[in-house]
Design a protein around this motif. Sequence first.
Motif, PDB file in Angstrom:
ATOM      1  N   SER A  41       0.837  -1.195   0.000  1.00 56.69           N
ATOM      2  CA  SER A  41       0.000   0.000   0.000  1.00 56.69           C
ATOM      3  C   SER A  41       0.875   1.250   0.000  1.00 56.69           C
ATOM      4  O   SER A  41       2.032   1.215   0.427  1.00 56.69           O
ATOM      5  N   LEU A  42       0.308   2.346  -0.454  1.00 61.38           N
ATOM      6  CA  LEU A  42       1.027   3.616  -0.448  1.00 61.38           C
ATOM      7  C   LEU A  42       1.380   4.012   0.984  1.00 61.38           C
ATOM      8  O   LEU A  42       2.462   4.539   1.246  1.00 61.38           O
ATOM      9  N   TYR A  43       0.490   3.728   1.918  1.00 60.32           N
ATOM     10  CA  TYR A  43       0.743   4.030   3.334  1.00 60.32           C
ATOM     11  C   TYR A  43       1.999   3.303   3.821  1.00 60.32           C
ATOM     12  O   TYR A  43       2.860   3.893   4.467  1.00 60.32           O
ATOM     13  N   GLU A  44       2.107   2.011   3.520  1.00 55.81           N
ATOM     14  CA  GLU A  44       3.270   1.222   3.930  1.00 55.81           C
ATOM     15  C   GLU A  44       4.538   1.721   3.249  1.00 55.81           C
ATOM     16  O   GLU A  44       5.598   1.809   3.866  1.00 55.81           O
ATOM     17  N   ASN A  46       5.153   4.790   2.104  1.00 56.58           N
ATOM     18  CA  ASN A  46       5.532   6.076   2.707  1.00 56.58           C
ATOM     19  C   ASN A  46       6.161   5.880   4.076  1.00 56.58           C
ATOM     20  O   ASN A  46       7.106   6.579   4.448  1.00 56.58           O
ATOM     21  N   SER A  47       5.661   4.926   4.827  1.00 55.81           N
ATOM     22  CA  SER A  47       6.226   4.623   6.141  1.00 55.81           C
ATOM     23  C   SER A  47       7.666   4.139   6.015  1.00 55.81           C
ATOM     24  O   SER A  47       8.549   4.560   6.773  1.00 55.81           O
ATOM     25  N   LEU A  48       7.930   3.263   5.062  1.00 51.36           N
ATOM     26  CA  LEU A  48       9.295   2.769   4.834  1.00 51.36           C
ATOM     27  C   LEU A  48      10.235   3.886   4.407  1.00 51.36           C
ATOM     28  O   LEU A  48      11.366   3.976   4.889  1.00 51.36           O
ATOM     29  N   VAL A  49       9.763   4.737   3.507  1.00 51.35           N
ATOM     30  CA  VAL A  49      10.594   5.846   3.025  1.00 51.35           C
ATOM     31  C   VAL A  49      10.916   6.803   4.170  1.00 51.35           C
ATOM     32  O   VAL A  49      12.046   7.252   4.329  1.00 51.35           O
ATOM     33  N   THR A  50       9.919   7.106   4.988  1.00 51.71           N
ATOM     34  CA  THR A  50      10.126   8.004   6.124  1.00 51.71           C
ATOM     35  C   THR A  50      11.112   7.411   7.117  1.00 51.71           C
ATOM     36  O   THR A  50      12.022   8.096   7.589  1.00 51.71           O
ATOM     37  N   THR A  51      10.943   6.140   7.431  1.00 49.51           N
ATOM     38  CA  THR A  51      11.859   5.472   8.362  1.00 49.51           C
ATOM     39  C   THR A  51      13.278   5.475   7.802  1.00 49.51           C
ATOM     40  O   THR A  51      14.239   5.760   8.529  1.00 49.51           O
ATOM     41  N   ASN A  52      13.408   5.179   6.533  1.00 47.30           N
ATOM     42  CA  ASN A  52      14.724   5.184   5.906  1.00 47.30           C
ATOM     43  C   ASN A  52      15.355   6.574   5.975  1.00 47.30           C
ATOM     44  O   ASN A  52      16.542   6.706   6.275  1.00 47.30           O
ATOM     45  N   TYR A  53      14.567   7.598   5.725  1.00 46.81           N
ATOM     46  CA  TYR A  53      15.077   8.964   5.791  1.00 46.81           C
ATOM     47  C   TYR A  53      15.533   9.303   7.208  1.00 46.81           C
ATOM     48  O   TYR A  53      16.596   9.868   7.413  1.00 46.81           O
ATOM     49  N   GLU A  54      14.704   8.955   8.181  1.00 52.60           N
ATOM     50  CA  GLU A  54      15.033   9.251   9.576  1.00 52.60           C
ATOM     51  C   GLU A  54      16.304   8.536  10.013  1.00 52.60           C
ATOM     52  O   GLU A  54      17.109   9.084  10.761  1.00 52.60           O
ATOM     53  N   LEU A  55      16.493   7.318   9.562  1.00 46.66           N
ATOM     54  CA  LEU A  55      17.664   6.546   9.972  1.00 46.66           C
ATOM     55  C   LEU A  55      18.902   6.851   9.125  1.00 46.66           C
ATOM     56  O   LEU A  55      20.001   6.426   9.474  1.00 46.66           O
ATOM     57  N   SER A  56      18.733   7.600   8.043  1.00 51.80           N
ATOM     58  CA  SER A  56      19.882   7.894   7.190  1.00 51.80           C
ATOM     59  C   SER A  56      20.828   8.903   7.841  1.00 51.80           C
ATOM     60  O   SER A  56      21.990   8.980   7.496  1.00 51.80           O
ATOM     61  N   SER A  57      20.334   9.646   8.784  1.00 53.87           N
ATOM     62  CA  SER A  57      21.164  10.600   9.513  1.00 53.87           C
ATOM     63  C   SER A  57      21.713   9.924  10.764  1.00 53.87           C
ATOM     64  O   SER A  57      20.960   9.355  11.557  1.00 53.87           O
ATOM     65  N   ARG A  58      23.001   9.978  10.952  1.00 48.92           N
ATOM     66  CA  ARG A  58      23.618   9.367  12.143  1.00 48.92           C
ATOM     67  C   ARG A  58      23.073  10.013  13.411  1.00 48.92           C
ATOM     68  O   ARG A  58      22.841   9.335  14.411  1.00 48.92           O
ATOM     69  N   LYS A  59      22.830  11.322  13.364  1.00 50.90           N
ATOM     70  CA  LYS A  59      22.292  12.028  14.531  1.00 50.90           C
ATOM     71  C   LYS A  59      20.908  11.474  14.908  1.00 50.90           C
ATOM     72  O   LYS A  59      20.635  11.206  16.074  1.00 50.90           O
ATOM     73  N   ASN A  60      20.050  11.288  13.912  1.00 47.11           N
ATOM     74  CA  ASN A  60      18.718  10.738  14.182  1.00 47.11           C
ATOM     75  C   ASN A  60      18.797   9.295  14.661  1.00 47.11           C
ATOM     76  O   ASN A  60      18.019   8.871  15.512  1.00 47.11           O
TER      77      ASN A  60
END
Length: 84
Positions: A41-44, A46-60
Motif C-alpha cells: 500500500s502507499l501508506y506502507e 511512505n512509512s518505509l521511506v520516512t523510516t529510511n530517511y530518519e535513519l539515514s542521519s547518524r544524529k537521528n
Amino acid sequence: MQIVTVSDFRKDIKSYLDRVTKSFETLIINRGKDSGIVVMSLYEYNSLVTTNYELSSRKNELRLDSAIDKLKSGTTFNKDLIEK
C-alpha cells in the motif's frame, strides 16, 4: 505477506489490490526463479521511506537508539517536568 503467481494475480487483480490497501498486507507476485514483484500500500511505502530517511542521519539514529534505551529502562519521563 501473500505470494501469488502472475496468472493468479491477473485473474483477480482487483481483489488482490483491495487486500493490500485495506489490510496493509504485502503481496509478492512470483515471476519465476529469483524474480518477483512486491506490491504494498502507499501508506506502507511512505512509512518505509520516512523510516529510511530518519535513519539515514547518524544524529537521528543516535537519538532513536537513546529513546529506545530510555524506554527499555523505564526512564522515559523527566520527573522534574512532571512535578511542575
